[in-house]
Design a protein around this motif. Structure first.
Motif, short mmCIF file in Angstrom:
data_model
loop_
_atom_site.label_atom_id
_atom_site.label_comp_id
_atom_site.label_asym_id
_atom_site.label_seq_id
_atom_site.Cartn_x
_atom_site.Cartn_y
_atom_site.Cartn_z
N ALA A 47 -7.27 27.05 72.04
CA ALA A 47 -6.78 27.19 73.41
C ALA A 47 -6.23 28.59 73.69
CB ALA A 47 -5.70 26.14 73.68
N GLU A 48 -5.46 29.14 72.73
CA GLU A 48 -4.85 30.46 72.96
C GLU A 48 -5.87 31.59 73.03
OE1 GLU A 48 -3.94 29.32 68.57
OE2 GLU A 48 -4.07 28.32 70.52
N ASP A 49 -7.09 31.33 72.53
CA ASP A 49 -8.14 32.35 72.59
C ASP A 49 -8.63 32.59 74.01
OD1 ASP A 49 -8.17 32.73 69.80
OD2 ASP A 49 -9.47 31.01 69.52
N PHE A 50 -8.23 31.74 74.95
CA PHE A 50 -8.68 31.87 76.34
C PHE A 50 -7.65 32.55 77.23
CE2 PHE A 50 -11.26 28.54 74.54
CZ PHE A 50 -12.52 28.79 75.07
N LEU A 54 -8.19 33.53 81.14
CA LEU A 54 -7.38 32.92 82.19
C LEU A 54 -6.72 33.98 83.07
CD1 LEU A 54 -6.08 30.52 83.60
CD2 LEU A 54 -4.30 30.50 81.84
N GLU A 55 -6.17 35.00 82.43
CA GLU A 55 -5.51 36.07 83.19
C GLU A 55 -6.50 36.77 84.12
OE1 GLU A 55 -2.40 36.59 83.40
OE2 GLU A 55 -1.70 35.32 81.77
N LYS A 76 0.58 27.56 82.60
CA LYS A 76 -0.41 28.30 81.82
C LYS A 76 -0.77 27.62 80.50
CE LYS A 76 0.11 32.89 83.77
NZ LYS A 76 0.47 34.31 83.55
N GLU A 77 0.20 27.09 79.80
CA GLU A 77 -0.07 26.44 78.52
C GLU A 77 -1.02 25.25 78.71
OE1 GLU A 77 2.28 24.34 74.74
OE2 GLU A 77 3.41 25.44 76.27
N ILE A 139 -0.87 21.50 89.64
CA ILE A 139 -1.99 22.02 88.84
C ILE A 139 -2.15 21.21 87.57
CG2 ILE A 139 -2.78 24.01 87.47
CD1 ILE A 139 -1.45 25.81 89.60
N THR A 140 -1.03 20.93 86.90
CA THR A 140 -1.08 20.14 85.67
C THR A 140 -1.63 18.74 85.95
OG1 THR A 140 0.80 21.35 84.73
CG2 THR A 140 0.29 19.20 83.77
N GLY A 141 -1.23 18.16 87.07
CA GLY A 141 -1.73 16.84 87.43
C GLY A 141 -3.24 16.84 87.63
N LEU A 142 -3.75 17.88 88.28
CA LEU A 142 -5.20 17.95 88.55
C LEU A 142 -5.99 18.17 87.27
CD1 LEU A 142 -7.58 17.89 90.40
CD2 LEU A 142 -7.12 20.26 91.05
#
Length: 367
Positions: A47-50, A54-55, A76-77, A139-142
Protein backbone atom coordinates in the motif's frame (compact mmCIF):
# COMPACT_ATOMS: atom_id res chain seq x y z
CA UNK A 1 17.86 -58.47 8.81
CA UNK A 2 21.43 -57.24 8.29
CA UNK A 3 21.15 -57.98 4.54
CA UNK A 4 17.89 -56.02 4.31
CA UNK A 5 19.46 -53.04 6.13
CA UNK A 6 22.46 -53.06 3.76
CA UNK A 7 20.06 -53.12 0.84
CA UNK A 8 18.26 -50.04 2.12
CA UNK A 9 21.55 -48.20 2.66
CA UNK A 10 22.71 -49.09 -0.86
CA UNK A 11 19.39 -47.86 -2.31
CA UNK A 12 19.68 -44.61 -0.35
CA UNK A 13 23.21 -44.10 -1.65
CA UNK A 14 22.07 -44.52 -5.25
CA UNK A 15 19.21 -42.04 -4.76
CA UNK A 16 21.57 -39.54 -3.06
CA UNK A 17 23.94 -39.86 -5.99
CA UNK A 18 21.12 -39.15 -8.41
CA UNK A 19 20.21 -36.04 -6.41
CA UNK A 20 23.81 -34.81 -6.43
CA UNK A 21 24.12 -35.41 -10.16
CA UNK A 22 20.82 -33.55 -10.67
CA UNK A 23 22.01 -30.57 -8.64
CA UNK A 24 25.27 -30.46 -10.51
CA UNK A 25 23.49 -30.44 -13.85
CA UNK A 26 21.07 -27.73 -12.62
CA UNK A 27 23.84 -25.21 -11.98
CA UNK A 28 23.57 -24.11 -15.60
CA UNK A 29 20.18 -22.47 -15.17
CA UNK A 30 18.60 -20.34 -17.88
CA UNK A 31 19.29 -16.72 -16.82
CA UNK A 32 15.98 -15.68 -18.36
CA UNK A 33 14.16 -17.51 -15.58
CA UNK A 34 16.02 -15.44 -13.00
CA UNK A 35 15.23 -12.26 -14.97
CA UNK A 36 11.53 -13.17 -15.13
CA UNK A 37 11.48 -13.91 -11.42
CA UNK A 38 13.10 -10.60 -10.44
CA UNK A 39 10.77 -8.58 -12.68
CA UNK A 40 7.62 -10.18 -11.25
CA UNK A 41 9.03 -9.82 -7.76
CA UNK A 42 9.58 -6.08 -8.33
CA UNK A 43 5.89 -5.75 -9.20
CA UNK A 44 4.65 -7.11 -5.86
CA UNK A 45 3.78 -3.76 -4.28
CA UNK A 46 2.48 -2.75 -0.86
CA UNK A 47 0.00 0.00 0.00
CA UNK A 48 2.75 2.48 0.92
CA UNK A 49 4.34 2.01 -2.51
CA UNK A 50 1.44 4.03 -3.97
CA UNK A 51 2.19 7.20 -1.98
CA UNK A 52 3.73 9.10 -4.90
CA UNK A 53 0.97 7.95 -7.25
CA UNK A 54 -1.71 9.16 -4.83
CA UNK A 55 -0.03 12.54 -4.36
CA UNK A 56 0.22 13.00 -8.13
CA UNK A 57 -3.43 12.01 -8.52
CA UNK A 58 -4.53 14.50 -5.85
CA UNK A 59 -2.65 17.36 -7.54
CA UNK A 60 -4.08 16.55 -10.96
CA UNK A 61 -7.64 16.12 -9.65
CA UNK A 62 -7.54 19.38 -7.69
CA UNK A 63 -6.19 21.31 -10.67
CA UNK A 64 -8.63 19.78 -13.15
CA UNK A 65 -11.67 20.41 -10.94
CA UNK A 66 -10.42 23.64 -9.36
CA UNK A 67 -11.27 22.31 -5.89
CA UNK A 68 -11.01 24.72 -2.96
CA UNK A 69 -11.22 21.82 -0.50
CA UNK A 70 -8.04 19.77 -0.32
CA UNK A 71 -7.62 16.02 0.20
CA UNK A 72 -7.96 15.28 3.95
CA UNK A 73 -4.79 13.86 5.51
CA UNK A 74 -6.86 11.51 7.69
CA UNK A 75 -8.11 9.66 4.60
CA UNK A 76 -4.74 9.01 2.97
CA UNK A 77 -3.88 5.79 4.80
CA UNK A 78 -7.23 4.22 3.89
CA UNK A 79 -6.94 5.41 0.31
CA UNK A 80 -3.45 3.89 -0.04
CA UNK A 81 -4.74 0.58 1.32
CA UNK A 82 -7.57 0.75 -1.21
CA UNK A 83 -5.09 1.31 -4.07
CA UNK A 84 -2.91 -1.57 -2.86
CA UNK A 85 -5.92 -3.87 -2.68
CA UNK A 86 -7.06 -2.85 -6.19
CA UNK A 87 -3.56 -3.34 -7.61
CA UNK A 88 -3.38 -6.86 -6.17
CA UNK A 89 -6.25 -7.81 -8.48
CA UNK A 90 -4.22 -6.97 -11.63
CA UNK A 91 -2.68 -10.14 -13.10
CA UNK A 92 0.86 -9.53 -14.42
CA UNK A 93 2.37 -11.95 -16.97
CA UNK A 94 5.73 -11.95 -18.75
CA UNK A 95 5.06 -12.47 -22.45
CA UNK A 96 8.65 -12.42 -23.76
CA UNK A 97 12.28 -11.93 -22.74
CA UNK A 98 14.91 -10.81 -25.28
CA UNK A 99 18.62 -10.63 -24.52
CA UNK A 100 20.44 -7.53 -25.77
CA UNK A 101 24.16 -7.01 -25.05
CA UNK A 102 24.50 -6.95 -21.26
CA UNK A 103 20.78 -6.55 -20.54
CA UNK A 104 17.35 -8.07 -21.17
CA UNK A 105 14.14 -6.56 -22.50
CA UNK A 106 11.19 -8.07 -20.67
CA UNK A 107 7.61 -7.53 -21.87
CA UNK A 108 5.00 -7.59 -19.12
CA UNK A 109 1.34 -7.74 -20.13
CA UNK A 110 -1.73 -7.01 -18.01
CA UNK A 111 -5.27 -5.65 -18.20
CA UNK A 112 -5.55 -2.41 -16.15
CA UNK A 113 -8.26 -2.35 -13.49
CA UNK A 114 -10.82 0.41 -14.11
CA UNK A 115 -11.89 1.64 -10.67
CA UNK A 116 -14.67 3.90 -11.93
CA UNK A 117 -16.40 1.14 -13.89
CA UNK A 118 -15.85 -1.41 -11.13
CA UNK A 119 -17.52 0.86 -8.56
CA UNK A 120 -20.21 2.42 -10.74
CA UNK A 121 -23.31 0.90 -9.16
CA UNK A 122 -21.91 1.13 -5.65
CA UNK A 123 -20.84 4.76 -5.90
CA UNK A 124 -24.18 5.89 -7.33
CA UNK A 125 -26.04 4.40 -4.36
CA UNK A 126 -23.52 5.76 -1.86
CA UNK A 127 -23.48 9.31 -3.23
CA UNK A 128 -27.27 9.43 -3.43
CA UNK A 129 -27.48 8.55 0.27
CA UNK A 130 -24.48 10.66 1.36
CA UNK A 131 -25.24 12.61 4.54
CA UNK A 132 -21.81 12.95 6.09
CA UNK A 133 -20.15 16.31 5.40
CA UNK A 134 -16.85 15.20 6.94
CA UNK A 135 -14.56 14.73 3.94
CA UNK A 136 -12.36 12.04 5.45
CA UNK A 137 -15.28 9.95 6.67
CA UNK A 138 -17.16 10.35 3.38
CA UNK A 139 -14.14 9.28 1.30
CA UNK A 140 -13.37 6.37 3.62
CA UNK A 141 -17.00 5.28 3.47
CA UNK A 142 -17.01 5.27 -0.33
CA UNK A 143 -13.75 3.35 -0.71
CA UNK A 144 -14.99 0.81 1.84
CA UNK A 145 -17.90 0.19 -0.51
CA UNK A 146 -15.39 0.15 -3.36
CA UNK A 147 -13.41 -2.68 -1.79
CA UNK A 148 -16.57 -4.79 -1.66
CA UNK A 149 -17.36 -3.98 -5.28
CA UNK A 150 -13.87 -4.99 -6.42
CA UNK A 151 -14.17 -8.30 -4.62
CA UNK A 152 -17.50 -9.02 -6.29
CA UNK A 153 -16.78 -7.93 -9.85
CA UNK A 154 -13.70 -6.03 -11.00
CA UNK A 155 -13.88 -4.42 -14.47
CA UNK A 156 -10.75 -4.24 -16.61
CA UNK A 157 -9.65 -2.14 -19.57
CA UNK A 158 -8.01 -3.57 -22.69
CA UNK A 159 -4.72 -5.37 -22.18
CA UNK A 160 -1.54 -3.32 -22.32
CA UNK A 161 2.19 -4.11 -22.31
CA UNK A 162 5.08 -2.45 -20.48
CA UNK A 163 8.69 -3.12 -21.50
CA UNK A 164 11.22 -3.62 -18.71
CA UNK A 165 14.95 -3.15 -19.14
CA UNK A 166 16.83 -5.51 -16.81
CA UNK A 167 20.60 -5.02 -16.60
CA UNK A 168 23.26 -7.44 -15.43
CA UNK A 169 25.19 -6.32 -12.40
CA UNK A 170 27.94 -8.66 -11.21
CA UNK A 171 26.12 -11.95 -10.56
CA UNK A 172 22.63 -10.43 -10.25
CA UNK A 173 20.14 -8.35 -12.22
CA UNK A 174 18.78 -4.82 -11.69
CA UNK A 175 15.26 -3.73 -12.60
CA UNK A 176 14.63 -0.10 -13.54
CA UNK A 177 12.36 1.57 -10.99
CA UNK A 178 11.13 3.86 -13.77
CA UNK A 179 9.63 0.79 -15.44
CA UNK A 180 7.95 -0.22 -12.16
CA UNK A 181 6.55 3.31 -11.95
CA UNK A 182 5.11 2.95 -15.47
CA UNK A 183 3.20 -0.14 -14.32
CA UNK A 184 1.87 1.67 -11.23
CA UNK A 185 0.68 4.56 -13.40
CA UNK A 186 -0.96 2.20 -15.90
CA UNK A 187 -2.33 -0.66 -13.82
CA UNK A 188 -5.14 1.36 -12.18
CA UNK A 189 -7.29 3.69 -14.27
CA UNK A 190 -9.66 6.34 -12.85
CA UNK A 191 -8.17 5.62 -9.44
CA UNK A 192 -9.04 9.10 -8.11
CA UNK A 193 -12.74 8.64 -8.86
CA UNK A 194 -13.83 8.11 -5.20
CA UNK A 195 -12.05 11.31 -4.14
CA UNK A 196 -13.34 13.28 -7.13
CA UNK A 197 -16.95 12.23 -6.47
CA UNK A 198 -16.94 13.08 -2.76
CA UNK A 199 -14.94 16.28 -3.05
CA UNK A 200 -16.89 17.41 -6.09
CA UNK A 201 -20.11 17.41 -4.07
CA UNK A 202 -18.68 18.72 -0.79
CA UNK A 203 -16.75 21.45 -2.61
CA UNK A 204 -20.02 22.74 -4.11
CA UNK A 205 -21.65 22.62 -0.69
CA UNK A 206 -18.74 24.61 0.71
CA UNK A 207 -18.93 27.05 -2.23
CA UNK A 208 -22.63 27.72 -1.71
CA UNK A 209 -22.22 28.06 2.07
CA UNK A 210 -19.34 30.49 1.48
CA UNK A 211 -21.51 32.46 -0.95
CA UNK A 212 -24.28 32.82 1.64
CA UNK A 213 -21.80 33.69 4.40
CA UNK A 214 -20.28 36.39 2.19
CA UNK A 215 -23.71 37.70 1.16
CA UNK A 216 -25.30 37.85 4.61
CA UNK A 217 -22.45 38.02 7.09
CA UNK A 218 -19.63 39.71 5.16
CA UNK A 219 -17.43 36.67 5.88
CA UNK A 220 -15.29 36.68 2.76
CA UNK A 221 -12.33 34.39 3.41
CA UNK A 222 -13.76 31.07 2.20
CA UNK A 223 -15.55 32.64 -0.79
CA UNK A 224 -12.29 34.36 -1.79
CA UNK A 225 -10.64 30.93 -1.95
CA UNK A 226 -13.37 29.64 -4.24
CA UNK A 227 -13.55 32.69 -6.51
CA UNK A 228 -10.00 34.03 -6.44
CA UNK A 229 -11.32 37.51 -5.63
CA UNK A 230 -9.35 39.94 -3.48
CA UNK A 231 -10.60 41.47 -0.22
CA UNK A 232 -11.25 44.76 -2.02
CA UNK A 233 -13.16 43.03 -4.82
CA UNK A 234 -15.25 41.11 -2.29
CA UNK A 235 -16.13 44.29 -0.40
CA UNK A 236 -17.16 45.96 -3.64
CA UNK A 237 -19.27 42.90 -4.59
CA UNK A 238 -20.87 42.89 -1.12
CA UNK A 239 -21.98 46.52 -1.40
CA UNK A 240 -22.82 46.47 -5.12
CA UNK A 241 -26.62 46.02 -4.97
CA UNK A 242 -27.15 48.94 -2.61
CA UNK A 243 -28.81 46.84 0.07
CA UNK A 244 -27.32 48.97 2.84
CA UNK A 245 -28.01 52.38 1.35
CA UNK A 246 -30.37 54.43 3.46
CA UNK A 247 -33.49 55.88 1.81
CA UNK A 248 -32.79 59.25 0.20
CA UNK A 249 -35.41 60.99 2.33
CA UNK A 250 -33.83 59.74 5.60
CA UNK A 251 -32.16 62.39 7.73
CA UNK A 252 -28.40 62.34 7.11
CA UNK A 253 -27.60 61.91 10.81
CA UNK A 254 -29.24 58.46 10.84
CA UNK A 255 -27.87 56.98 7.61
CA UNK A 256 -24.75 55.38 9.11
CA UNK A 257 -26.80 53.84 11.91
CA UNK A 258 -29.27 52.52 9.30
CA UNK A 259 -26.46 50.74 7.42
CA UNK A 260 -24.97 49.30 10.61
CA UNK A 261 -28.36 48.04 11.80
CA UNK A 262 -29.07 46.35 8.44
CA UNK A 263 -25.69 44.63 8.55
CA UNK A 264 -26.37 43.58 12.14
CA UNK A 265 -29.64 41.86 11.17
CA UNK A 266 -28.12 40.08 8.17
CA UNK A 267 -25.16 38.78 10.14
CA UNK A 268 -27.53 36.89 12.43
CA UNK A 269 -29.32 35.01 9.68
CA UNK A 270 -29.54 31.24 10.22
CA UNK A 271 -29.21 28.60 7.46
CA UNK A 272 -27.55 25.27 6.85
CA UNK A 273 -26.69 24.01 3.36
CA UNK A 274 -27.30 20.30 2.84
CA UNK A 275 -25.32 17.94 0.62
CA UNK A 276 -25.98 18.63 -3.09
CA UNK A 277 -27.48 15.85 -5.21
CA UNK A 278 -26.37 15.46 -8.81
CA UNK A 279 -28.86 16.13 -11.58
CA UNK A 280 -28.52 15.13 -15.24
CA UNK A 281 -26.21 17.96 -16.31
CA UNK A 282 -22.47 17.97 -15.64
CA UNK A 283 -22.60 20.82 -13.10
CA UNK A 284 -26.27 20.74 -12.18
CA UNK A 285 -27.30 19.96 -8.63
CA UNK A 286 -30.23 20.23 -6.27
CA UNK A 287 -29.63 21.08 -2.64
CA UNK A 288 -31.85 21.42 0.43
CA UNK A 289 -31.13 24.39 2.67
CA UNK A 290 -32.49 24.39 6.21
CA UNK A 291 -33.62 27.93 6.98
CA UNK A 292 -34.78 29.69 10.16
CA UNK A 293 -36.19 32.97 8.80
CA UNK A 294 -34.81 36.14 10.38
CA UNK A 295 -37.84 38.44 10.74
CA UNK A 296 -35.85 41.56 11.60
CA UNK A 297 -36.59 43.61 8.49
CA UNK A 298 -40.25 42.61 8.25
CA UNK A 299 -40.98 43.23 11.94
CA UNK A 300 -39.08 46.52 11.94
CA UNK A 301 -41.13 47.82 9.03
CA UNK A 302 -44.43 46.71 10.54
CA UNK A 303 -43.63 48.41 13.87
CA UNK A 304 -42.49 51.56 12.10
CA UNK A 305 -45.65 51.65 9.97
CA UNK A 306 -47.91 51.28 13.00
CA UNK A 307 -47.24 54.82 14.17
CA UNK A 308 -47.56 58.39 12.83
CA UNK A 309 -44.58 60.77 12.85
CA UNK A 310 -44.69 64.56 12.87
CA UNK A 311 -41.60 65.03 10.66
CA UNK A 312 -38.91 63.20 8.66
CA UNK A 313 -36.37 63.47 11.47
CA UNK A 314 -38.53 61.67 14.01
CA UNK A 315 -39.53 59.10 11.35
CA UNK A 316 -35.86 58.45 10.52
CA UNK A 317 -35.03 58.02 14.20
CA UNK A 318 -37.95 55.66 14.78
CA UNK A 319 -37.16 53.43 11.81
CA UNK A 320 -33.47 53.13 12.71
CA UNK A 321 -34.37 52.35 16.32
CA UNK A 322 -36.67 49.54 15.15
CA UNK A 323 -33.88 48.06 13.02
CA UNK A 324 -31.38 48.36 15.87
CA UNK A 325 -33.80 46.61 18.20
CA UNK A 326 -33.95 43.51 15.97
CA UNK A 327 -30.24 43.63 15.25
CA UNK A 328 -29.59 43.43 19.01
CA UNK A 329 -32.28 40.79 19.72
CA UNK A 330 -33.13 38.76 16.59
CA UNK A 331 -36.59 37.24 16.17
CA UNK A 332 -36.99 34.16 14.01
CA UNK A 333 -39.81 32.35 12.27
CA UNK A 334 -40.39 28.61 12.05
CA UNK A 335 -37.63 26.45 10.67
CA UNK A 336 -38.19 25.17 7.12
CA UNK A 337 -36.36 23.38 4.31
CA UNK A 338 -35.98 25.15 0.98
CA UNK A 339 -34.97 23.22 -2.15
CA UNK A 340 -32.67 25.00 -4.60
CA UNK A 341 -31.46 23.98 -8.05
CA UNK A 342 -27.92 25.06 -8.83
CA UNK A 343 -26.30 25.24 -12.24
CA UNK A 344 -22.71 25.96 -11.24
CA UNK A 345 -21.77 27.09 -14.76
CA UNK A 346 -24.25 29.97 -14.77
CA UNK A 347 -24.40 30.54 -11.01
CA UNK A 348 -20.80 31.79 -11.01
CA UNK A 349 -21.81 34.67 -13.29
CA UNK A 350 -25.34 35.48 -12.19
CA UNK A 351 -27.78 34.63 -9.44
CA UNK A 352 -30.71 32.38 -10.29
CA UNK A 353 -34.38 32.73 -9.39
CA UNK A 354 -33.99 29.81 -6.97
CA UNK A 355 -31.19 31.62 -5.16
CA UNK A 356 -33.19 34.85 -5.04
CA UNK A 357 -36.10 32.90 -3.56
CA UNK A 358 -33.80 31.31 -0.95
CA UNK A 359 -32.43 34.71 0.10
CA UNK A 360 -36.00 35.96 0.59
CA UNK A 361 -36.74 32.89 2.76
CA UNK A 362 -33.64 33.41 4.89
CA UNK A 363 -34.38 37.08 5.55
CA UNK A 364 -37.91 38.06 4.47
CA UNK A 365 -38.38 41.65 3.35
CA UNK A 366 -41.46 43.75 4.14
CA UNK A 367 -44.51 42.85 2.03
Amino acid sequence: MRKRLLGLLLCGTIILGMCLNGCSAGEKKDPKEAVKKIVLSSLKLKAEDFTNLLEAGIRETDETNDFALSFPEEAKEDYLYFLGMAYSKVNMKVSSIDEKDDSYVVRVGFAPLNIELSMQGTEDIYMEALENTDQAQAITGLITQGKKALKEEAVYDDKTVVDFTVKKKDSSFVVSMEDVQKVKETALTEYMQPYELVNGVLDIQDYFTAYLDASFKAEFEEFMIHTGMTQEEMQEWYEADGAFEAPEEMTEAYKERFTAACEGILKQCVYSVGIPKKLSGRLEYTVDVEVTPNLGFRNSWEEFQSRVYPDIDSASAAYVECLEKYAAAPVYGEKKVVGVELNMTSFINQETSDVDMLIEEICPLPQ
